[in-house]
Scaffold this motif. Structure first.
Motif, PDB file in Angstrom:
ATOM      1  N   ALA A  61       0.868  -1.236   0.015  1.00 15.47           N
ATOM      2  CA  ALA A  61      -0.058   0.023  -0.082  1.00 15.47           C
ATOM      3  C   ALA A  61       0.912   1.327   0.054  1.00 15.47           C
ATOM      4  CB  ALA A  61      -0.909  -0.058   1.199  1.00 15.47           C
ATOM      5  N   ILE A  62       2.016   1.358   0.769  1.00 20.90           N
ATOM      6  CA  ILE A  62       2.951   2.338   0.618  1.00 20.90           C
ATOM      7  C   ILE A  62       3.452   2.496  -0.717  1.00 20.90           C
ATOM      8  CG2 ILE A  62       5.184   3.190   1.440  1.00 20.90           C
ATOM      9  CD1 ILE A  62       4.847   1.714   3.989  1.00 20.90           C
ATOM     10  N   HIS A  63       4.007   1.631  -1.532  1.00 22.45           N
ATOM     11  CA  HIS A  63       4.150   1.813  -2.799  1.00 22.45           C
ATOM     12  C   HIS A  63       3.118   2.336  -3.842  1.00 22.45           C
ATOM     13  CE1 HIS A  63       5.459   0.535  -6.754  1.00 22.45           C
ATOM     14  NE2 HIS A  63       6.397   0.941  -6.681  1.00 22.45           N
ATOM     15  N   ARG A  64       1.999   1.774  -3.605  1.00 20.37           N
ATOM     16  CA  ARG A  64       0.897   2.158  -4.286  1.00 20.37           C
ATOM     17  C   ARG A  64       0.397   3.615  -3.883  1.00 20.37           C
ATOM     18  NH1 ARG A  64      -2.445  -0.876  -2.241  1.00 20.37           N
ATOM     19  NH2 ARG A  64      -2.001  -2.804  -3.361  1.00 20.37           N
ATOM     20  N   TYR A  65       0.408   4.091  -2.942  1.00 26.49           N
ATOM     21  CA  TYR A  65       0.128   5.292  -2.477  1.00 26.49           C
ATOM     22  C   TYR A  65       1.380   6.319  -3.103  1.00 26.49           C
ATOM     23  CZ  TYR A  65      -2.035   9.127   0.207  1.00 26.49           C
ATOM     24  OH  TYR A  65      -2.638  10.092   0.548  1.00 26.49           O
ATOM     25  N   LEU A  66       2.397   6.257  -2.818  1.00 26.22           N
ATOM     26  CA  LEU A  66       3.545   6.863  -3.437  1.00 26.22           C
ATOM     27  C   LEU A  66       3.731   7.303  -4.714  1.00 26.22           C
ATOM     28  CD1 LEU A  66       6.519   5.982  -0.932  1.00 26.22           C
ATOM     29  CD2 LEU A  66       5.370   7.929  -0.834  1.00 26.22           C
ATOM     30  N   LEU A  67       3.348   6.221  -5.505  1.00 28.47           N
ATOM     31  CA  LEU A  67       3.341   6.317  -6.872  1.00 28.47           C
ATOM     32  C   LEU A  67       2.248   6.271  -7.862  1.00 28.47           C
ATOM     33  CD1 LEU A  67       6.746   4.157  -7.362  1.00 28.47           C
ATOM     34  CD2 LEU A  67       6.518   6.742  -7.302  1.00 28.47           C
ATOM     35  N   GLN A  68       1.085   6.205  -6.978  1.00 26.66           N
ATOM     36  CA  GLN A  68      -0.360   6.231  -7.769  1.00 26.66           C
ATOM     37  C   GLN A  68      -0.525   7.196  -8.699  1.00 26.66           C
ATOM     38  OE1 GLN A  68      -3.664   6.875  -4.907  1.00 26.66           O
ATOM     39  NE2 GLN A  68      -1.950   8.339  -3.839  1.00 26.66           N
ATOM     40  N   ASP A  69       0.006   8.473  -8.583  1.00 21.58           N
ATOM     41  CA  ASP A  69      -0.248   9.632  -9.545  1.00 21.58           C
ATOM     42  C   ASP A  69       0.497   9.401 -10.962  1.00 21.58           C
ATOM     43  OD1 ASP A  69      -1.975  11.216  -7.740  1.00 21.58           O
ATOM     44  OD2 ASP A  69      -0.009  11.003  -6.617  1.00 21.58           O
ATOM     45  N   VAL A  70       1.587   8.478 -10.728  1.00 24.10           N
ATOM     46  CA  VAL A  70       2.532   8.399 -12.049  1.00 24.10           C
ATOM     47  C   VAL A  70       2.557   7.362 -12.659  1.00 24.10           C
ATOM     48  CG1 VAL A  70       4.854   8.910 -12.705  1.00 24.10           C
ATOM     49  CG2 VAL A  70       3.933  10.247 -10.552  1.00 24.10           C
ATOM     50  N   TYR A  71       2.631   6.214 -12.077  1.00 25.20           N
ATOM     51  CA  TYR A  71       2.765   4.912 -12.878  1.00 25.20           C
ATOM     52  C   TYR A  71       1.665   3.891 -12.732  1.00 25.20           C
ATOM     53  CZ  TYR A  71       7.543   6.447 -12.983  1.00 25.20           C
ATOM     54  OH  TYR A  71       8.733   7.103 -13.275  1.00 25.20           O
ATOM     55  N   PRO A  72       1.253   3.238 -13.937  1.00 21.63           N
ATOM     56  CA  PRO A  72       0.007   2.439 -13.387  1.00 21.63           C
ATOM     57  C   PRO A  72       0.527   0.958 -12.924  1.00 21.63           C
ATOM     58  CG  PRO A  72       1.167   2.187 -15.821  1.00 21.63           C
ATOM     59  CD  PRO A  72       1.664   3.246 -15.195  1.00 21.63           C
ATOM     60  N   PHE A  73       1.653   0.781 -12.382  1.00 15.38           N
ATOM     61  CA  PHE A  73       2.404  -0.445 -11.814  1.00 15.38           C
ATOM     62  C   PHE A  73       2.433  -0.141 -10.518  1.00 15.38           C
ATOM     63  CE2 PHE A  73       6.024   1.596 -13.635  1.00 15.38           C
ATOM     64  CZ  PHE A  73       6.752   1.899 -12.585  1.00 15.38           C
ATOM     65  N   ALA A  74       1.817   0.942  -9.882  1.00 12.89           N
ATOM     66  CA  ALA A  74       2.027   1.148  -8.523  1.00 12.89           C
ATOM     67  C   ALA A  74       1.555   0.144  -7.671  1.00 12.89           C
ATOM     68  CB  ALA A  74       1.645   2.813  -8.058  1.00 12.89           C
ATOM     69  N   GLY A  75       2.216  -0.136  -6.642  1.00 12.87           N
ATOM     70  CA  GLY A  75       1.843  -1.053  -5.548  1.00 12.87           C
ATOM     71  C   GLY A  75       1.753  -2.560  -6.290  1.00 12.87           C
ATOM     72  N   GLU A  76       2.223  -2.900  -7.440  1.00 11.72           N
ATOM     73  CA  GLU A  76       2.350  -4.299  -7.938  1.00 11.72           C
ATOM     74  C   GLU A  76       4.052  -4.737  -7.725  1.00 11.72           C
ATOM     75  OE1 GLU A  76       0.821  -4.239 -12.125  1.00 11.72           O
ATOM     76  OE2 GLU A  76      -0.897  -3.424 -11.379  1.00 11.72           O
ATOM     77  N   LEU A  77       3.870  -6.036  -7.715  1.00 13.53           N
ATOM     78  CA  LEU A  77       5.301  -6.723  -7.626  1.00 13.53           C
ATOM     79  C   LEU A  77       6.105  -6.516  -9.181  1.00 13.53           C
ATOM     80  CD1 LEU A  77       4.765  -9.439  -5.319  1.00 13.53           C
ATOM     81  CD2 LEU A  77       5.607  -7.242  -4.761  1.00 13.53           C
ATOM     82  N   ARG A  78       7.121  -6.418  -9.294  1.00 10.68           N
ATOM     83  CA  ARG A  78       7.688  -6.461 -10.795  1.00 10.68           C
ATOM     84  C   ARG A  78       7.628  -7.691 -11.381  1.00 10.68           C
ATOM     85  NH1 ARG A  78      12.898  -8.267 -10.433  1.00 10.68           N
ATOM     86  NH2 ARG A  78      13.870  -8.095  -8.172  1.00 10.68           N
TER      87      ARG A  78
END
Length: 196
Positions: A61-78
């Motif tokens: 959720a932290i990753h999703r929140y930090l990058l939600q505005d920029v990347y479609p992969f926010a919160g997803e494992l690579r």
């Protein structure tokens, strides 16, 4: 030249520019935009109460929140291999298994609550080094791991202030050492920035 040293399914064809929600294909402009939005979201997280426990869902959720505005992969494992310099990070098919193992271990240690401070620093360094070596996201690993650590320490009754580190390179160098199985520098750094 790509900092990850190969073509990426996450990038626009023929470029090192990550596919983004603004469709910006200039790497410098994208990095600036990413910085602005992630700093905004980080400042919002600074005033929010952390999830308790700080489990794997909270980390994602932290990753999703930090990058939600920029990347479609926010919160997803690579889903692809990445490396920096001579360091290759975990193979994507192993990320979820190892991530769950790390968080199972953290849960067994009660999320580092009620540990003597010297043990807390050592175990925090261990968990941060494991998350760094895994590098579970395509972008934003460092920011996500640092914010996760800050929130984990809040729940354990401590303050972790990354801003006290005068040179960002100190953090990078500590994590590089930890990637090479030496947590001493990371422990020293954490010892200086974790306070009651």
């Amino acid at each position: 030249m790509s900092k990850y040293q190969h073509a990426s399914m996450y990038c626009y064809p023929g470029t090192d520019v990550l596919i983004n929600l603004f469709d910006i294909q200039d790497e410098e402009k994208l990095k600036e935009l990413e910085k602005v939005y992630s700093l905004l979201r980080l400042s919002e997280l600074q005033i929010q109460k952390p999830a308790d426990p700080m489990d794997v869902e909270a980390f994602l959720a932290i990753h999703r929140y930090l990058l939600q505005d920029v990347y479609p992969f926010a919160g997803e494992l690579r889903k692809e291999m990445i490396s920096k310099g001579s360091s290759s990070f975990a193979h994507p098919k192993h990320i979820e298994t190892h991530l769950l193992k790390i968080f199972d271990e953290l849960k067994e240690e009660n999320y580092l609550k009620e540990l003597p401070r010297n043990q807390l620093i050592s175990r925090l360094a261990y968990f941060l080094s494991e998350l760094n070596a895994l590098h579970p996201f395509r972008e934003g690993n460092g920011r996500s791991v640092r914010e996760f650590a800050r929130r984990l320490m809040m729940n354990a009754g401590y303050r972790l202030d990354w801003e006290k580190v005068s040179e960002p390179a100190e953090i990078i160098n500590a994590f590089v050492d930890s990637f090479n199985k030496d947590n001493k520098r990371l422990e020293t750094l954490l010892d200086d920035i974790v306070t009651p």
